[in-house]
Write an enzyme that holds these catalytic residues in place. Sequence first.
Site, PDB file in Angstrom:
ATOM      1  CG  ASP A   1      40.297  54.317  39.042  1.00  0.00           C
ATOM      2  OD1 ASP A   1      39.177  54.868  39.110  1.00  0.00           O
ATOM      3  OD2 ASP A   1      41.375  54.952  39.026  1.00  0.00           O
TER       4      ASP A   1
ATOM      5  CD  GLU B   1      34.559  56.231  35.198  1.00  0.00           C
ATOM      6  OE1 GLU B   1      35.627  56.135  34.558  1.00  0.00           O
ATOM      7  OE2 GLU B   1      34.483  56.085  36.425  1.00  0.00           O
TER       8      GLU B   1
ATOM      9  CG  ASP C   1      39.322  61.069  41.202  1.00  0.00           C
ATOM     10  OD1 ASP C   1      39.491  60.082  41.940  1.00  0.00           O
ATOM     11  OD2 ASP C   1      39.760  61.141  40.046  1.00  0.00           O
TER      12      ASP C   1
HETATM   13  C1  GLC Z   1      41.682  57.977  39.420  1.00  0.00           C
HETATM   14  C2  GLC Z   1      41.047  57.368  40.646  1.00  0.00           C
HETATM   15  C3  GLC Z   1      41.936  57.601  41.829  1.00  0.00           C
HETATM   16  C4  GLC Z   1      43.323  57.017  41.554  1.00  0.00           C
HETATM   17  C5  GLC Z   1      43.892  57.629  40.292  1.00  0.00           C
HETATM   18  C6  GLC Z   1      45.207  56.982  39.890  1.00  0.00           C
HETATM   19  O1  GLC Z   1      41.727  59.354  39.536  1.00  0.00           O
HETATM   20  O2  GLC Z   1      39.764  57.872  40.868  1.00  0.00           O
HETATM   21  O3  GLC Z   1      41.386  57.036  42.987  1.00  0.00           O
HETATM   22  O4  GLC Z   1      44.164  57.275  42.625  1.00  0.00           O
HETATM   23  O5  GLC Z   1      42.970  57.458  39.228  1.00  0.00           O
HETATM   24  O6  GLC Z   1      45.065  55.635  39.649  1.00  0.00           O
END
Ligand code: GLC
Length: 797
Positions: A409, A412, A492
């Site tokens: 995650d 980017e 998200d």
């Molecule tokens: C980011 C991710 C999401 C995750 C969050 C906490 O927003 O896109 O899926 O739950 O981080 O890690």
Amino acid sequence: MHHRHTSFIDLGRLVSDDPSVHDQDFRFTGADVRWFFSPLGYLGLSAALAGAGERRSWALTSDDRGTVASDAGLPAPIVNAPESFSRDTTRVFSAANSGVSPVENPEDDSRGVQAVRIQGRRFTTPLGDLELARSRDGFWFSLKLPRDAAVYGLGEKTGGLDKRGRTWVMWNSDDPEHMPGTDPLYQSIPVAYLVTPEKTVTLFVDSPATIYIDVGEADPDRIQFEVYDERFELYWAEDDSLPAAVERYTRLTGRTPLPPEWALGFQQCRYSYFPATRVREVAERMRAAEIPCDVLYLDIHYMDGYRVFTWDAERFPDPKDLTQVLRRDGFRLVTILDPGVKRDPSYPVYAQGLAGDRFLKQADGTVYTGRVWPGEAVFPDFFTGVDRQWWAEHHRALFDAGVAGIWNDMNEPADFSGDELNRRDFTVPDSLISKNDGTPRPIGVLHNAYASGMNEATRAAFTRFRPEERGFILTRAGYAGIQRHAAVWTGDNYSWWEHLALLVPMLANLGLSGVAFAGGDAGGFQQNADGELYVRWIAAASLMPFFRSHSALDSSDHEPWSFGEEVLSIARRSIGLRYRLLPYLYTLFEEASRTGAPVLRPLVWEYPDDPRVRNRSDSFLLGSALLVAPIRERGVQERSVYLPAGRWYDFHTGAAIDSPAAGSAHLAAAPLDTLPLYLRGGSILPFESLRQHTGEAGDGVLRLLVAPDTAGSARGTVYADAGEGFAYRDGEYLRLDARLDPTGIIELVVVNGTDHIRWRELELIRVVPHEEGVLAIAPTVRRELPRTTGERITLEL
Ligand code: GLC
């Protein structure tokens, strides 16, 4: 002086490393034309035409290298030698040598050869009309966009299926509050397909820097690109069809490897499940509620203060025990990882990384500190092989605990210390320097490939620690070729109907952009789903390639039982349908791994001549046999479903609908428990008994649902193997082709046989109207499953 061509270097990692690729595609059999000029720096273009029987391919290379010795002979083909594809290039010529070779191509009769204007100079190219100029930060170029061309691809974008009429930006962005029209988002895949009834032109700009792509916005007759770097490549190819173009593009950039079967099951996530007892509760509840499920996730709270590669000792005192207990009950555990490493001198990952010079630095040579979940954090240099290897090694802490998959995650990379209002800056500064495997470059021109490096490292970790497994990686950000390493989820989203509707064009274009294994957070991530949205979303998502439910920290629960009995029982049926269709889904993934064909397909993939589907994304095809028409609005009990020409069967009743040559709209009943779903006449659909997870054996029967077209014919294929591991590469797989002819004779051919599959028997079922739905119909034929290579059986159906 010997400079390396950075975007080439990146390409070597990002794009297929299979040398045979370069021999088969984008092959320049005769370097028929080249032309070179030097407006400010030096730029070389080299173009050539493929040999007889092949369509033309063409590439443009630029380099800011300065004068390079001219080559009196023909330049080496640009991309059919792996080293020229991925490493140094000498195809830059001095202006003194500029000139245009005549195009000699007997096939090039239709469009002829046109002039190109390059800052006042005219050049002739086999492409025809190309304009190119130096821009402030790199290069600008434009090509003709035929009026009748639809434009697909561009990866993960909002908007409709056809990307015309807007300027899109390639710049991986964390936008936790993204709207249905936000651009850019997390992924950047700069491939565009210009599709007309006659042909498909593929344009792939290989640069991980910012790229603006104006798809007929400023000028409806032009597609314009601005690349914010001096170094990039443009690939051009012409094919007869969109499928052929996608096959070519994925031969270049790589394909989605065959996932383990468990990764195709239902996956349940939340930000966050903790402590360990809570995770076990969710698992137990899944089984008690008879919701088939294969995967549970741990979001950031499993870590010790958000330190990557650690476990919170209180919440997860014995992670190995947890994974073992879960595994006994058929669950795999996937853990999240973020690139940001907590800046904490007492934390070994940070301390070692600092000592080993693993992190991105500022121009003054100091390590850059940003801010992510753990507070102050530093960012690994994923553009550098030794740093990727270093990152891969740390996965031991997760694999030793029995973790089965990695969720990458924030790659980017997101950086909260940036300007939150300006999302472009919601990442590390462009001026940071990457060692870039020995050719330092500012991160701004490498940005879009940061996640690709991270995912490559994760792949290396699987190879290192789990060599017998296929591995499962999920990523948020990515660049062209990301499919080789990871599945993609669309970030998200919100629990909004708009975001459910958006998923179809978004996933369809991701699929055309090479990413076959993709999905969005089912039920929506931000805010709260209600039962109606949740159940509609689950129904649609259960027929999408990647199927995971997730919800945000402050959102209400989004588990199948969170909305009461009615929703639970509908969700159970939807998820159960996915499990019954796993033989079909798995067959589609095998096809994707071999040809690049998407699993989720826009209708235009199968019906290129039907003008009514060229921008249609209110429905999609799962493979070629199933048409899925999700309900995407509150309060709706029926909807119009466009059925292209031919016979269709209502999946819920078996009723046949014959759509005329021009196609027709059909009013589908869609009470809360019904997803409009159609089986295409002429297909043979494999399915099986319901299992609660993919580790279950099921009843040992492979079923084939035979759905004749109006002529009484049908065909289909089944691919199956052990579902995990690599024995399939040594021939341990089943490929069974089935064909029904109009006389009612069905022929089965075992193209490849094995015993290492879970079925022993075969049932053949001819679709007929049935009020219980088509999967409930009694078998017409039941016999032993043929599984010896070459076996051929004919039966009457
Ligand atoms: C980011 C991710 C999401 C995750 C969050 C906490 O927003 O896109 O899926 O739950 O981080 O890690």
